[in-house]
Scaffold this active site. Sequence first.
Site, PDB file in Angstrom:
ATOM      1  N   GLY A  45      35.396  38.142  30.783  1.00  0.00           N
ATOM      2  CA  GLY A  45      35.641  38.364  29.353  1.00  0.00           C
ATOM      3  C   GLY A  45      34.357  38.052  28.638  1.00  0.00           C
ATOM      4  CD  GLU A  46      30.857  37.395  25.299  1.00  0.00           C
ATOM      5  OE1 GLU A  46      30.625  38.533  25.719  1.00  0.00           O
ATOM      6  OE2 GLU A  46      30.054  36.450  25.434  1.00  0.00           O
ATOM      7  CB  SER A  47      30.952  33.052  28.858  1.00  0.00           C
ATOM      8  OG  SER A  47      29.703  33.528  28.393  1.00  0.00           O
ATOM      9  CB  CYS A  77      32.592  38.242  35.197  1.00  0.00           C
ATOM     10  SG  CYS A  77      31.304  39.212  34.411  1.00  0.00           S
ATOM     11  NE  ARG A 106      26.711  35.210  27.531  1.00  0.00           N
ATOM     12  CZ  ARG A 106      26.495  35.689  26.308  1.00  0.00           C
ATOM     13  NH1 ARG A 106      25.518  35.231  25.563  1.00  0.00           N
ATOM     14  NH2 ARG A 106      27.250  36.655  25.849  1.00  0.00           N
ATOM     15  CB  ILE A 134      31.896  44.768  33.443  1.00  0.00           C
ATOM     16  CG1 ILE A 134      32.704  45.750  34.295  1.00  0.00           C
ATOM     17  CG2 ILE A 134      31.864  45.218  31.979  1.00  0.00           C
ATOM     18  CD1 ILE A 134      34.188  45.752  33.983  1.00  0.00           C
ATOM     19  NE  ARG A 135      27.729  43.263  27.533  1.00  0.00           N
ATOM     20  CZ  ARG A 135      28.090  42.184  26.830  1.00  0.00           C
ATOM     21  NH1 ARG A 135      29.335  41.808  26.785  1.00  0.00           N
ATOM     22  NH2 ARG A 135      27.205  41.513  26.157  1.00  0.00           N
ATOM     23  CG  HIS A 170      35.258  42.067  36.267  1.00  0.00           C
ATOM     24  ND1 HIS A 170      36.023  41.489  35.284  1.00  0.00           N
ATOM     25  CD2 HIS A 170      33.997  42.070  35.795  1.00  0.00           C
ATOM     26  CE1 HIS A 170      35.273  41.162  34.262  1.00  0.00           C
ATOM     27  NE2 HIS A 170      34.025  41.513  34.544  1.00  0.00           N
ATOM     28  CD  GLU A 172      39.315  41.087  36.856  1.00  0.00           C
ATOM     29  OE1 GLU A 172      38.654  40.713  37.835  1.00  0.00           O
ATOM     30  OE2 GLU A 172      38.833  41.205  35.710  1.00  0.00           O
TER      31      GLU A 172
HETATM   32  N1  GLN Z   1      28.570  39.067  29.537  1.00  0.00           N
HETATM   33  C1  GLN Z   1      29.813  38.339  29.490  1.00  0.00           C
HETATM   34  C2  GLN Z   1      29.585  36.904  29.030  1.00  0.00           C
HETATM   35  O1  GLN Z   1      28.515  36.510  28.781  1.00  0.00           O
HETATM   36  C3  GLN Z   1      30.515  38.333  30.811  1.00  0.00           C
HETATM   37  C4  GLN Z   1      30.940  39.716  31.156  1.00  0.00           C
HETATM   38  C5  GLN Z   1      32.220  39.779  31.888  1.00  0.00           C
HETATM   39  O2  GLN Z   1      32.934  38.795  32.075  1.00  0.00           O
HETATM   40  N2  GLN Z   1      32.550  40.981  32.267  1.00  0.00           N
HETATM   41  O3  GLN Z   1      30.507  36.175  28.924  1.00  0.00           O
END
Ligand code: GLN
Length: 192
Positions: A45-47, A77, A106, A134-135, A170, A172
Amino acid sequence: MIGVLALQGGFAVHVEAIEACGFDAIEVRTPAQLAEVDALVMPGGESTTMWKLLAFQELEGPLRERLEAGMPVFGTCAGMILLSASISDGRADQSSFASIDLDVRRNGYGRQVDSFEADLPIAALDEPYRAVFIRAPVIERLGDGVEVLASVDGTPVLVRQGPVLAASFHPELTPDTRLHRWWLTEIVGASS
Ligand code: GLN
């Protein structure tokens, strides 16, 4: 009982993957829910947002205690970022639990390739595993006690230190539940 940290991000699909492996799972948003679980998935997600929500939900302290007590955890992630020892390119108000001795950057794979897939040979699995990035964070430093279970172009992407498993991808997001199953039987099972 297996928990999935459900503050933000891809928690629902992890619950489905755990259930598909034949285990019960609950979403964890409160200290009371955390107290019910024997092991925890920390999803992608977004840390930065997750770190804020951990404080807002008064979960940061109780989760730190459980991690320090050796609860098995699988961080994927953003979850891996939260478990790392230090974060590059994080936000100033972002911190981490330092549960596994590695440093991450990140979004370290760069914008032009910020999402990609790779077929990973993983020592514990007999056939390669399709991993979705993903990112994703890049692991920039690994401590001596950290075991590398899979790498892409020489960079570790699946690592373990005792009860802590961390993936920069990921698991999942594909129908392949082998990695969840391995975690549940080999790491969670062995620790309970
Ligand atoms: N770039 C996201 C972060 O810094 C992590 C990306 C992800 O969990 N798919 O949290």
